[in-house]
Design a protein around this motif. Structure first.
Motif, PDB file in Angstrom:
ATOM      1  N   LEU A 259       0.828  -1.179   0.052  1.00  0.00           N
ATOM      2  CA  LEU A 259       0.134   0.164  -0.113  1.00  0.00           C
ATOM      3  C   LEU A 259       1.110   1.275   0.116  1.00  0.00           C
ATOM      4  CD1 LEU A 259      -2.996   0.794   0.270  1.00  0.00           C
ATOM      5  CD2 LEU A 259      -2.633   1.066   2.793  1.00  0.00           C
ATOM      6  N   LEU A 260       0.653   1.873  -1.101  1.00  0.00           N
ATOM      7  CA  LEU A 260       1.537   3.343  -1.205  1.00  0.00           C
ATOM      8  C   LEU A 260       0.466   4.520  -0.767  1.00  0.00           C
ATOM      9  CD1 LEU A 260       3.213   2.604  -4.393  1.00  0.00           C
ATOM     10  CD2 LEU A 260       4.167   2.361  -2.286  1.00  0.00           C
ATOM     11  N   VAL A 261       0.905   5.357   0.194  1.00  0.00           N
ATOM     12  CA  VAL A 261      -0.215   6.003   0.939  1.00  0.00           C
ATOM     13  C   VAL A 261       0.805   7.621   0.476  1.00  0.00           C
ATOM     14  CG1 VAL A 261      -1.131   7.063   2.681  1.00  0.00           C
ATOM     15  CG2 VAL A 261      -0.987   4.625   2.518  1.00  0.00           C
ATOM     16  N   ILE A 282      -4.828  -8.205   9.836  1.00  0.00           N
ATOM     17  CA  ILE A 282      -4.062  -8.130   8.872  1.00  0.00           C
ATOM     18  C   ILE A 282      -2.822  -7.383   9.506  1.00  0.00           C
ATOM     19  CG2 ILE A 282      -3.471  -6.862   6.677  1.00  0.00           C
ATOM     20  CD1 ILE A 282      -6.449  -7.019   5.987  1.00  0.00           C
ATOM     21  N   ASN A 283      -1.645  -7.905   9.409  1.00  0.00           N
ATOM     22  CA  ASN A 283      -0.300  -7.421  10.015  1.00  0.00           C
ATOM     23  C   ASN A 283       0.359  -6.430   8.916  1.00  0.00           C
ATOM     24  OD1 ASN A 283      -0.621  -9.397  12.100  1.00  0.00           O
ATOM     25  ND2 ASN A 283       0.347 -10.946  10.746  1.00  0.00           N
ATOM     26  N   LEU A 284       0.912  -5.342   9.440  1.00  0.00           N
ATOM     27  CA  LEU A 284       1.525  -4.327   8.723  1.00  0.00           C
ATOM     28  C   LEU A 284       2.743  -4.392   8.912  1.00  0.00           C
ATOM     29  CD1 LEU A 284      -1.029  -1.719   9.772  1.00  0.00           C
ATOM     30  CD2 LEU A 284      -1.029  -3.112   7.655  1.00  0.00           C
ATOM     31  N   HIS A 285       3.667  -4.156   7.518  1.00  0.00           N
ATOM     32  CA  HIS A 285       4.982  -4.047   7.630  1.00  0.00           C
ATOM     33  C   HIS A 285       5.238  -2.585   6.968  1.00  0.00           C
ATOM     34  CE1 HIS A 285       5.209  -8.418   8.194  1.00  0.00           C
ATOM     35  NE2 HIS A 285       3.978  -8.651   7.633  1.00  0.00           N
ATOM     36  N   ALA A 286       5.948  -1.774   7.896  1.00  0.00           N
ATOM     37  CA  ALA A 286       6.043  -0.332   7.527  1.00  0.00           C
ATOM     38  C   ALA A 286       7.159   0.043   7.045  1.00  0.00           C
ATOM     39  CB  ALA A 286       5.528   0.588   8.626  1.00  0.00           C
ATOM     40  N   THR A 305      11.007  -4.853   4.930  1.00  0.00           N
ATOM     41  CA  THR A 305      12.249  -4.946   4.253  1.00  0.00           C
ATOM     42  C   THR A 305      12.380  -4.960   2.841  1.00  0.00           C
ATOM     43  OG1 THR A 305      12.086  -7.600   3.973  1.00  0.00           O
ATOM     44  CG2 THR A 305      13.056  -6.650   6.142  1.00  0.00           C
ATOM     45  N   GLU A 306      13.437  -4.828   2.262  1.00  0.00           N
ATOM     46  CA  GLU A 306      13.545  -4.651   0.942  1.00  0.00           C
ATOM     47  C   GLU A 306      13.120  -5.866  -0.171  1.00  0.00           C
ATOM     48  OE1 GLU A 306      15.249  -3.028  -3.107  1.00  0.00           O
ATOM     49  OE2 GLU A 306      15.055  -2.120  -1.146  1.00  0.00           O
ATOM     50  N   GLU A 307      13.423  -7.108   0.700  1.00  0.00           N
ATOM     51  CA  GLU A 307      12.815  -8.218   0.131  1.00  0.00           C
ATOM     52  C   GLU A 307      11.382  -8.439   0.044  1.00  0.00           C
ATOM     53  OE1 GLU A 307      13.622 -13.169   0.707  1.00  0.00           O
ATOM     54  OE2 GLU A 307      14.613 -11.553   1.932  1.00  0.00           O
ATOM     55  N   GLN A 308      10.914  -7.853   1.091  1.00  0.00           N
ATOM     56  CA  GLN A 308       9.366  -7.795   1.314  1.00  0.00           C
ATOM     57  C   GLN A 308       8.610  -7.278   0.324  1.00  0.00           C
ATOM     58  OE1 GLN A 308       9.182  -7.001   5.340  1.00  0.00           O
ATOM     59  NE2 GLN A 308       9.295  -9.157   6.092  1.00  0.00           N
ATOM     60  N   TYR A 309       9.296  -6.173  -0.007  1.00  0.00           N
ATOM     61  CA  TYR A 309       8.835  -5.198  -1.238  1.00  0.00           C
ATOM     62  C   TYR A 309       8.626  -5.930  -2.658  1.00  0.00           C
ATOM     63  CZ  TYR A 309       9.031  -0.709   0.848  1.00  0.00           C
ATOM     64  OH  TYR A 309       8.680   0.359   2.116  1.00  0.00           O
ATOM     65  N   ARG A 310       9.644  -6.976  -2.608  1.00  0.00           N
ATOM     66  CA  ARG A 310       9.655  -7.831  -3.970  1.00  0.00           C
ATOM     67  C   ARG A 310       8.832  -9.064  -4.171  1.00  0.00           C
ATOM     68  NH1 ARG A 310      13.238  -5.110  -7.196  1.00  0.00           N
ATOM     69  NH2 ARG A 310      14.561  -3.877  -6.130  1.00  0.00           N
ATOM     70  N   ASP A 311       8.290  -9.384  -2.617  1.00  0.00           N
ATOM     71  CA  ASP A 311       7.812 -10.893  -2.750  1.00  0.00           C
ATOM     72  C   ASP A 311       6.199 -11.052  -2.338  1.00  0.00           C
ATOM     73  OD1 ASP A 311      10.175 -11.966  -3.046  1.00  0.00           O
ATOM     74  OD2 ASP A 311      10.662 -12.316  -0.885  1.00  0.00           O
ATOM     75  N   LEU A 316      -2.280 -12.690   5.177  1.00  0.00           N
ATOM     76  CA  LEU A 316      -2.840 -11.442   5.633  1.00  0.00           C
ATOM     77  C   LEU A 316      -1.797 -10.509   6.000  1.00  0.00           C
ATOM     78  CD1 LEU A 316      -5.884 -13.092   7.696  1.00  0.00           C
ATOM     79  CD2 LEU A 316      -5.895 -11.676   5.498  1.00  0.00           C
ATOM     80  N   ASP A 317      -0.742 -10.258   5.480  1.00  0.00           N
ATOM     81  CA  ASP A 317       0.220  -9.234   5.699  1.00  0.00           C
ATOM     82  C   ASP A 317       0.210  -8.293   4.622  1.00  0.00           C
ATOM     83  OD1 ASP A 317       2.320 -10.451   7.697  1.00  0.00           O
ATOM     84  OD2 ASP A 317       1.301 -12.289   6.665  1.00  0.00           O
ATOM     85  N   LEU A 318       0.586  -7.106   5.032  1.00  0.00           N
ATOM     86  CA  LEU A 318       0.682  -5.874   3.834  1.00  0.00           C
ATOM     87  C   LEU A 318       1.650  -4.896   4.303  1.00  0.00           C
ATOM     88  CD1 LEU A 318      -1.313  -4.482   1.809  1.00  0.00           C
ATOM     89  CD2 LEU A 318      -2.260  -3.443   3.683  1.00  0.00           C
ATOM     90  N   ASN A 319       2.566  -4.485   3.192  1.00  0.00           N
ATOM     91  CA  ASN A 319       3.559  -3.649   3.242  1.00  0.00           C
ATOM     92  C   ASN A 319       2.941  -2.072   3.242  1.00  0.00           C
ATOM     93  OD1 ASN A 319       5.400  -5.746   3.124  1.00  0.00           O
ATOM     94  ND2 ASN A 319       5.429  -5.492   1.070  1.00  0.00           N
ATOM     95  N   VAL A 320       3.284  -1.178   4.047  1.00  0.00           N
ATOM     96  CA  VAL A 320       2.840   0.269   3.820  1.00  0.00           C
ATOM     97  C   VAL A 320       3.932   0.930   3.527  1.00  0.00           C
ATOM     98  CG1 VAL A 320       1.537   2.063   5.089  1.00  0.00           C
ATOM     99  CG2 VAL A 320       0.836  -0.255   5.317  1.00  0.00           C
TER     100      VAL A 320
END
Length: 417
Positions: A259-261, A282-286, A305-311, A316-320
């Motif tokens: 998610l890009l805010v 939902i767990n968040l990774h910020a 992490t950088e790797e999580q942006y690519r995978d 129920l996990d979401l990058n922010v």
């Protein structure tokens, strides 16, 4: 073994290619009826596959992909019936005309011939591919993952029973039931019989097929999907779309991963996001800028992490990540996206149009969930795959993507001068 399967598939493809639309629809209706009537055999095989998968420690996301139940099997049968109602593209004249030489020329849609599909723990793919291939007059060789080989075998036997009922060869739809990975390598070299290969799985499978196959390959299905929340987005509506895109089926390739805010709304939006994600589990990774604002709310938040942006999370996990505007959002998607499905939530027509033009994905959304990237949702019926490449097919691949064309030329004893 595969040589014989290839020969049988090629021979069957010649019979399938000349069937009328009505004949193909009759076969598909019989397949749908038999899937329901013989559901006990398929579900029993699926239970054995699930038991082994749990013993082997498969993730919840993969178990969800693997699992069949009566409702899912009923849905699969109904998808086959839906394919019957779709227009048959085979034989359609795409374009043509009369040339100066007097020749009348047409470009007609025809079947590809034999389609090979390699996929992982998705037993529904077996029926989706078989039904679409049969509707378009193609034979199919299917290789599901080792986690689901019993389910695939039982399903294909049901399909073959239906084919025999209509006087068609079992070679029209075949499954490689052995989990031996060497058979995958052999399939990749079966270019004498297989006309197109579609891998549906992780990045490793796609890389293997691109590098080792002597058959044309269509790749896709890896979905690192994004949603950009613009500064003028409706916050309440945005949260509903985000929840749907993440939670409706998190193990799907079109679920949102990042998610890009816009920073202009961060102070108000991120605490509200945290509260809603907590409610939804939902767990968040910020990123560093969004982390403290998200921690003002109750959700579980960790550093991304950088790797999580690519995978793909497929869970129920979401990058922010906070971005300063549309330019930064587009740059992030270009760097980390997989050209699958990306969305903008905005009330700006200008920004919506820019996003559509500048994000080079197979499906781009304005104010809608990414979960719609699906053959059924796009009105194509069941899909054989979602292609993220640009040649031959892109996005959800329905019936037309399983055809090619031939030039048909009519003369009057015409010779070239």
């Amino acid at each position: 073994m595969l040589e014989e399967m290839g020969k049988a598939a090629k021979a069957a493809s010649y019979q399938l290619a000349v069937l009328s639309a009505a004949q193909k629809n009759q076969v598909l209706m019989t397949i749908a009826d038999r899937l329901e009537a013989q559901s006990a055999d398929i579900l029993a095989a699926n239970e054995l596959d699930l038991a082994d998968a749990r013993k082997n420690g498969l993730s919840e996301a993969l178990l969800d992909r693997l699992m069949l139940n009566p409702a899912r099997l009923q849905g699969i049968a109904n998808d086959v019936r839906q394919v019957c109602h779709l227009a048959d593209p085979v034989g359609v004249v795409m374009d043509g005309g009369v040339l100066d030489s007097g020749l009348r020329i047409e470009r007609r849609r025809v079947p590809l011939g034999v389609v090979g599909v390699i996929y992982e723990a998705r037993p529904n793919v077996t029926v989706d591919v078989a039904s679409l291939c049969l509707k378009t007059g193609n034979a199919a060789i299917l290789r599901g993952g080792k986690e689901t080989y019993r389910t695939n075998g039982a399903t294909v036997r049901v399909i073959q029973d239906a084919l025999k009922e209509h006087g068609l060869p079992a070679g029209a739809v075949q499954a490689i039931e052995s989990p031996d990975r060497e058979l995958v390598n052999q399939l990749l070299k079966l270019d004498r019989y297989v006309d197109m290969l579609i891998p549906r799985g992780g990045a490793g499978l796609h890389k293997l097929c691109r590098e080792q196959s002597t058959i044309p390959v269509i790749t896709g299905g890896i979905g690192v999907c994004h949603i950009f929340v613009d500064s003028n987005a409706d916050a309440a509506a945005a949260l509903n779309v985000i929840v749907n895109a993440k939670k409706q089926r998190p193990s799907a390739c079109n679920s949102v991963e990042t998610l890009l805010v816009h920073t202009a709304i961060a102070e108000a939006f991120l605490p509200a996001l945290s509260a809603r994600m907590q409610d939804e589990g939902i767990n968040l990774h910020a990123d560093p800028r969004s982390l403290p604002l998200l921690q003002q709310g109750p959700a579980v938040v960790s550093a991304v992490t950088e790797e999580q942006y690519r995978d793909e999370w497929l869970a129920l996990d979401l990058n922010v990540k906070l971005v300063d505007g549309l330019d930064e959002a587009v740059a992030h998607i270009r760097e980390y996206g997989t050209q699958h499905s990306d969305a903008i939530l905005t009330r700006s027509i200008v920004n919506a149009e820019r996003f559509v033009n500048e994000v080079d994905s197979s499906a781009v959304y304005v104010n809608a969930s990414t979960r719609f990237t699906d053959g059924g949702q796009f009105g194509l019926g069941a899909e054989v795959a979602v292609s993220t490449q640009k040649l031959h097919a892109r996005g959800p691949m329905g019936l037309e993507a399983l055809t090619t064309y031939k030039w048909v030329v009519f003369g009057n004893d015409t010779v070239r001068s």
